[in-house]
Write an enzyme that holds these catalytic residues in place. Sequence first.
Site, mmCIF file in Angstrom:
data_model
loop_
_atom_site.group_PDB
_atom_site.id
_atom_site.type_symbol
_atom_site.label_atom_id
_atom_site.label_comp_id
_atom_site.label_asym_id
_atom_site.label_seq_id
_atom_site.Cartn_x
_atom_site.Cartn_y
_atom_site.Cartn_z
ATOM 1 N N THR A 106 0.700 -1.300 0.215
ATOM 2 C CA THR A 106 0.125 -0.083 -0.021
ATOM 3 C C THR A 106 0.796 1.302 0.163
ATOM 4 O OG1 THR A 106 -1.503 -1.074 1.352
ATOM 5 C CG2 THR A 106 -1.861 1.229 1.280
ATOM 6 N N HIS A 110 2.095 1.916 -3.342
ATOM 7 C CA HIS A 110 0.874 2.384 -4.243
ATOM 8 C C HIS A 110 0.775 3.972 -3.834
ATOM 9 C CE1 HIS A 110 -0.232 -1.269 -5.706
ATOM 10 N NE2 HIS A 110 -0.973 -1.594 -4.519
#
Length: 345
Positions: free
Chosen positions: A40, A43
Amino acid sequence: MPAIMKTKPAYGAELVEVEVPKPGPGEVLIKVLATSICGTDLHIYEWNEWAQSRIKPPQIMGHEVAGEVIEVGPGVDTIQEGDYISAETHIVCGKCYACRHNRYHVCQNTKIFGVDMDGVFAEYAIVPAQNAWKNPKDMKPEYATLQEPLGNAVDTVLAGPIAGRSTLITGAGPLGLLGIAVAKASGAYPVIVSEPSEFRRELAKKVGADYVVNPFEEDPVKFVMDVTDGAGVEVFLEFSGAPKALEQGLKATTPGGRVSLLGLFPRDVTLDMNNLIIFKALEVHGITGRHLWETWYTVSSLIQSGKLNLDPIITHKYRGFDDFEEAFELMRAGKTGKVVFFPHK
Ligand code: NAD
Ligand code: ZN
């Protein structure tokens, strides 16, 4: 103090100087002893579509953590100064239908620590006391910070019986590697891993995979059938998010077997449901987050058992954050397992 901050709505992040924060009501301040990079965070660093829709810069990144509590905010009575904690990332409401059924991992009002508020890529960080998890004093910080992603892996691997069961794992990224460690510690055999990256197949072997296969060069379904004398595997654990891996895994699963799906697919997936799931009477589990707090107890005990082979998974350790860009770029290139920072040099 230095902190890795998403300063702008664009690719990358910056190492900035910020004030040490003060814990507000229901919060604690920790000295960060170790923190690790999650997919995450990558990202957010890359600023993909999901990050653009969710993250509001400027914000300190990071959520996987181990740290020592140095100050508690007003109203905190569950955590004390000196406690050694990690943090659950999902801040749940406790009031919705799911929460009132003790399904906190699917709370419909979940806020994510390090995503919807400042995170832990800093020397000191705020943790909501409700999300703090106390660690035994002798747990190494680099293991303690891995507990949050280990929770994903534990829920995937232990969604059904695993001891003595033949197991296929597709995808040996950081999460798949943790899955291999959990499966081996729990007595799965043989553990077969399908992974296209040679670097990650080698890591999978170091963690304990009994067989590895490159799905881009060899048919993993035939490979599994050869290893299992034509039976197929009892357990299929999907950690790649690749539609092809899902189809191959379902084909390689024995009728009546168990499937856990953790990988997130980039698009809708088309499958021969009748032949791959229904007529095979497969037991399919969708996995998200971690059970609160059962999974944390399991993870902590597994680490303390000494049976989890985590060292080969931690491929990169950094003192301080000076080289954070190198760390993110290596991870983007798939040249890492887990990356851990020790913020205090
Ligand atoms: P990652 O992208 O680093 O790892 C995926 C791995 O799959 C890579 O090593 C890649 O080489 C491999 N792969 C690609 N195509 C494949 C194929 N056809 N067959 C087999 N392997 C293939 O990701 P990660 O950080 O390890 O996370 C794994 C997955 O879990 C991701 O899809 C991520 O989005 C998802 N995830 C889900 C949850 C959840 O709560 N459900 C939480 C965190 C992450
Ligand atoms: Zn809720």
